[in-house]
Design a protein around this motif. Structure first.
Motif, PDB file in Angstrom:
ATOM      1  N   GLU A 223      -1.139  14.091   8.615  1.00 38.30           N
ATOM      2  CA  GLU A 223       0.363  14.451   8.901  1.00 38.30           C
ATOM      3  C   GLU A 223       1.092  13.347   9.037  1.00 38.30           C
ATOM      4  OE1 GLU A 223       0.513  16.784  12.369  1.00 38.30           O
ATOM      5  OE2 GLU A 223      -0.517  18.542  11.245  1.00 38.30           O
ATOM      6  N   VAL A 224       0.957  12.119   7.855  1.00 39.38           N
ATOM      7  CA  VAL A 224       1.685  10.946   7.759  1.00 39.38           C
ATOM      8  C   VAL A 224       2.296  11.026   6.376  1.00 39.38           C
ATOM      9  CG1 VAL A 224       0.456   9.902   9.674  1.00 39.38           C
ATOM     10  CG2 VAL A 224      -0.414   9.635   7.442  1.00 39.38           C
ATOM     11  N   SER A 225       3.010   9.934   6.025  1.00 39.77           N
ATOM     12  CA  SER A 225       3.360   9.700   4.634  1.00 39.77           C
ATOM     13  C   SER A 225       2.234   8.805   4.132  1.00 39.77           C
ATOM     14  CB  SER A 225       4.620   8.649   4.847  1.00 39.77           C
ATOM     15  OG  SER A 225       4.525   7.387   5.143  1.00 39.77           O
ATOM     16  N   PRO A 226       2.378   8.818   2.463  1.00 37.42           N
ATOM     17  CA  PRO A 226       1.443   8.068   1.753  1.00 37.42           C
ATOM     18  C   PRO A 226       1.352   6.716   2.137  1.00 37.42           C
ATOM     19  CG  PRO A 226       2.350   9.755   0.305  1.00 37.42           C
ATOM     20  CD  PRO A 226       3.022   9.799   1.625  1.00 37.42           C
ATOM     21  N   ARG A 227       2.605   6.140   2.420  1.00 35.61           N
ATOM     22  CA  ARG A 227       3.100   4.671   2.818  1.00 35.61           C
ATOM     23  C   ARG A 227       2.050   4.314   4.195  1.00 35.61           C
ATOM     24  NH1 ARG A 227       8.711   1.753   3.674  1.00 35.61           N
ATOM     25  NH2 ARG A 227       7.892  -0.281   4.124  1.00 35.61           N
ATOM     26  N   THR A 228       2.238   5.223   5.192  1.00 37.10           N
ATOM     27  CA  THR A 228       1.346   4.970   6.254  1.00 37.10           C
ATOM     28  C   THR A 228      -0.101   5.004   5.998  1.00 37.10           C
ATOM     29  OG1 THR A 228       3.139   5.988   7.536  1.00 37.10           O
ATOM     30  CG2 THR A 228       0.868   5.810   8.674  1.00 37.10           C
ATOM     31  N   VAL A 229      -0.565   6.000   5.106  1.00 38.71           N
ATOM     32  CA  VAL A 229      -1.948   5.867   4.717  1.00 38.71           C
ATOM     33  C   VAL A 229      -2.307   4.408   4.463  1.00 38.71           C
ATOM     34  CG1 VAL A 229      -3.816   6.996   3.224  1.00 38.71           C
ATOM     35  CG2 VAL A 229      -2.131   8.433   4.551  1.00 38.71           C
ATOM     36  N   ARG A 230      -1.551   3.919   3.464  1.00 41.65           N
ATOM     37  CA  ARG A 230      -1.806   2.596   2.736  1.00 41.65           C
ATOM     38  C   ARG A 230      -1.869   1.635   3.842  1.00 41.65           C
ATOM     39  NH1 ARG A 230       1.711   4.503  -1.404  1.00 41.65           N
ATOM     40  NH2 ARG A 230       3.678   3.259  -0.378  1.00 41.65           N
ATOM     41  N   ARG A 231      -1.072   1.755   4.631  1.00 41.85           N
ATOM     42  CA  ARG A 231      -1.216   0.667   5.849  1.00 41.85           C
ATOM     43  C   ARG A 231      -2.499   0.946   6.442  1.00 41.85           C
ATOM     44  NH1 ARG A 231       5.319   0.682   8.126  1.00 41.85           N
ATOM     45  NH2 ARG A 231       6.177  -0.522   6.267  1.00 41.85           N
ATOM     46  N   ASP A 232      -2.691   2.058   6.967  1.00 38.46           N
ATOM     47  CA  ASP A 232      -3.777   2.251   7.779  1.00 38.46           C
ATOM     48  C   ASP A 232      -5.060   1.707   6.947  1.00 38.46           C
ATOM     49  OD1 ASP A 232      -2.333   3.305   9.834  1.00 38.46           O
ATOM     50  OD2 ASP A 232      -2.708   5.267   9.314  1.00 38.46           O
ATOM     51  N   VAL A 233      -5.224   2.162   5.738  1.00 39.39           N
ATOM     52  CA  VAL A 233      -6.211   1.577   4.922  1.00 39.39           C
ATOM     53  C   VAL A 233      -6.499   0.014   4.747  1.00 39.39           C
ATOM     54  CG1 VAL A 233      -7.247   1.337   2.460  1.00 39.39           C
ATOM     55  CG2 VAL A 233      -6.474   3.679   3.522  1.00 39.39           C
ATOM     56  N   ASP A 234      -5.200  -0.706   5.017  1.00 37.00           N
ATOM     57  CA  ASP A 234      -5.429  -2.200   5.126  1.00 37.00           C
ATOM     58  C   ASP A 234      -5.853  -2.433   6.331  1.00 37.00           C
ATOM     59  OD1 ASP A 234      -4.220  -2.611   2.489  1.00 37.00           O
ATOM     60  OD2 ASP A 234      -2.213  -2.547   3.026  1.00 37.00           O
ATOM     61  N   ARG A 235      -5.689  -1.769   7.524  1.00 37.26           N
ATOM     62  CA  ARG A 235      -6.149  -2.099   8.850  1.00 37.26           C
ATOM     63  C   ARG A 235      -7.344  -2.017   8.780  1.00 37.26           C
ATOM     64  NH1 ARG A 235      -1.126   0.743  10.323  1.00 37.26           N
ATOM     65  NH2 ARG A 235       0.382  -0.616  11.282  1.00 37.26           N
ATOM     66  N   LEU A 236      -8.082  -0.972   8.196  1.00 32.86           N
ATOM     67  CA  LEU A 236      -9.732  -0.773   8.219  1.00 32.86           C
ATOM     68  C   LEU A 236     -10.077  -1.864   7.530  1.00 32.86           C
ATOM     69  CD1 LEU A 236      -9.759   3.279   7.696  1.00 32.86           C
ATOM     70  CD2 LEU A 236     -10.271   2.117   9.594  1.00 32.86           C
ATOM     71  N   ARG A 237      -9.435  -2.380   6.169  1.00 33.37           N
ATOM     72  CA  ARG A 237     -10.243  -3.436   5.521  1.00 33.37           C
ATOM     73  C   ARG A 237     -10.057  -4.736   6.403  1.00 33.37           C
ATOM     74  NH1 ARG A 237      -6.625  -2.008   0.349  1.00 33.37           N
ATOM     75  NH2 ARG A 237      -8.162  -0.524  -0.734  1.00 33.37           N
ATOM     76  N   GLU A 238      -9.136  -4.777   7.110  1.00 35.94           N
ATOM     77  CA  GLU A 238      -9.068  -6.068   8.176  1.00 35.94           C
ATOM     78  C   GLU A 238     -10.177  -6.177   9.206  1.00 35.94           C
ATOM     79  OE1 GLU A 238      -5.330  -6.066   9.528  1.00 35.94           O
ATOM     80  OE2 GLU A 238      -4.285  -7.013   8.008  1.00 35.94           O
TER      81      GLU A 238
END
Length: 364
Positions: A31-46
């Motif tokens: 229940e978020v935007s695709p842009r938020t998903v991209r940011r969260d994926v980057d956080r998981l990579r970090e």
């Protein structure tokens, strides 16, 4: 857990549950935007999680397999489900009880206090099955399951439940002479199933072309005709041999449902549809309240007639077995149906009379 940390936990849980996720579908689930998903994926990579981008019409993400991951995270439902599974593993019939308790202790240590309290609240104690269920060696379970998965012929020695004469150190019986070595069985393994605390292999066993003696031994040799039948073997009596045999093309289990088909086999039925119905079904009136009979009726149907009587409709593998099962309630039995069941009671009465008179009198 709310906000970004909770969303990251949910995102990681989704990535662990499925191989590929389209980006828009992840956004809908979270229940978020695709842009938020991209940011969260980057956080998981970090944080060290190897999340890979996938190509395609929609694009998406995948959690890479075989990589070194930080400690896994569990949401509330996963943590409780895992705790229940580990507790019930102690009654699974596989020799992993100590490992299950250690795994539960490890899980408890790495969970936050809130989830640890929820896991501790799961006080599920599995009841033992009727009789002493033998323990299956985990290595046997792994070997058999691997052969099933690889569709490879399985060779194994099998400890027969039938009693055999005592053997001396040379492998000979004083009464019967030398005991021939039994060749290993060769089967096409299809499914591993658990039932009543015991583990079974459902397999196809070919008929040996050398005759009935070889068929009785349960093994197949190079001269197999290709004809055969479905069999079940208990894993606690199996000793797999290595290497396994050649690959085979899996057969379709009659009825398409292995569980239903094996249930039918245990009821003495070979219904190709695997309905599992007892071959002998009957009914009788028992001089006992329905509440007293119901806990021991298994898959039977109990109908209350009055405060002290009930009708039990049930089945068994034979009419004599059905009659004996009705007597084990220890109360008077009347209005027995059908005629085959009444005949079985008559035959059983004769056997009981013979047994009662077969004892040796003792002096008072």
């Amino acid at each position: 857990m709310s906000g970004t940390p909770g969303r990251l936990l949910s995102l990681l849980s989704l990535l662990q549950a499925r191989r590929d996720w389209p980006g828009h579908l992840l956004a809908e689930r979270l229940e978020v935007s695709p842009r938020t998903v991209r940011r969260d994926v980057d956080r998981l990579r970090e944080l060290g999680y190897p999340v890979r981008a996938t190509t395609g019409p929609d694009g998406g993400y995948r959690l890479a397999a075989g990589a070194e991951l930080p400690p896994l995270l569990f949401d509330d439902e996963q943590a409780v489900a895992l705790a229940v599974a580990l507790r019930l593993a102690t009654a699974s019939g596989v020799g992993t009880t100590d490992a299950a308790w250690r795994a539960l202790a490890t899980l408890r240590q790495v969970l936050p206090a809130r989830l640890r309290a929820r896991v501790d609240a799961v006080e599920a104690t599995p009841l033992p099955t009727a009789g002493a269920a033998p323990t299956v060696d985990p290595e046997v379970l792994l070997a058999v399951s691997a052969a099933v998965r690889a569709h490879e012929v399985l060779r194994f020695d099998y400890a027969s439940p039938s009693p055999r004469p005592a053997e001396d150190g040379a492998g000979a019986s004083a009464e019967h002479g030398p005991v021939p070595a039994r060749p290993p069985r060769r089967v096409e393994p299809h499914h591993v199933l658990a039932r009543g605390g015991r583990w079974y292999l459902l397999c196809w066993e070919s008929v040996v072309s050398t005759g009935a003696a070889s068929r009785g031994a349960g093994g197949t040799g190079a001269g197999s005709t290709g004809d055969g039948d479905w069999r079940t073997y208990r894993l606690d009596r199996m000793s797999p041999r290595t290497p396994t045999g050649p690959r085979f093309v899996p057969r379709e289990v009659p009825g398409g449902d292995p569980g239903a088909f094996v249930a039918a086999l245990f009821r003495g039925s070979r219904d190709p549809g695997g309905s599992g119905a007892w071959p002998c079904r009957g009914e009788a009136v028992l001089s006992a309240p329905a509440a007293d009979v119901l806990p021991y009726a298994r898959d039977g149907v109990v109908e209350a007639l009055d405060e002290g009587r009930c009708r039990l409709r049930t089945g068994s593998f034979s009419w004599t077995g059905l009659a004996a099962s009705l007597l084990h309630h220890g109360v008077a039995v009347e209005d027995v149906r059908p005629a085959e069941l009444r005949a079985a009671f008559a035959a059983l009465a004769g056997r009981c009379a013979d047994a009662a008179g077969s004892g040796t009198p003792t002096d008072a």
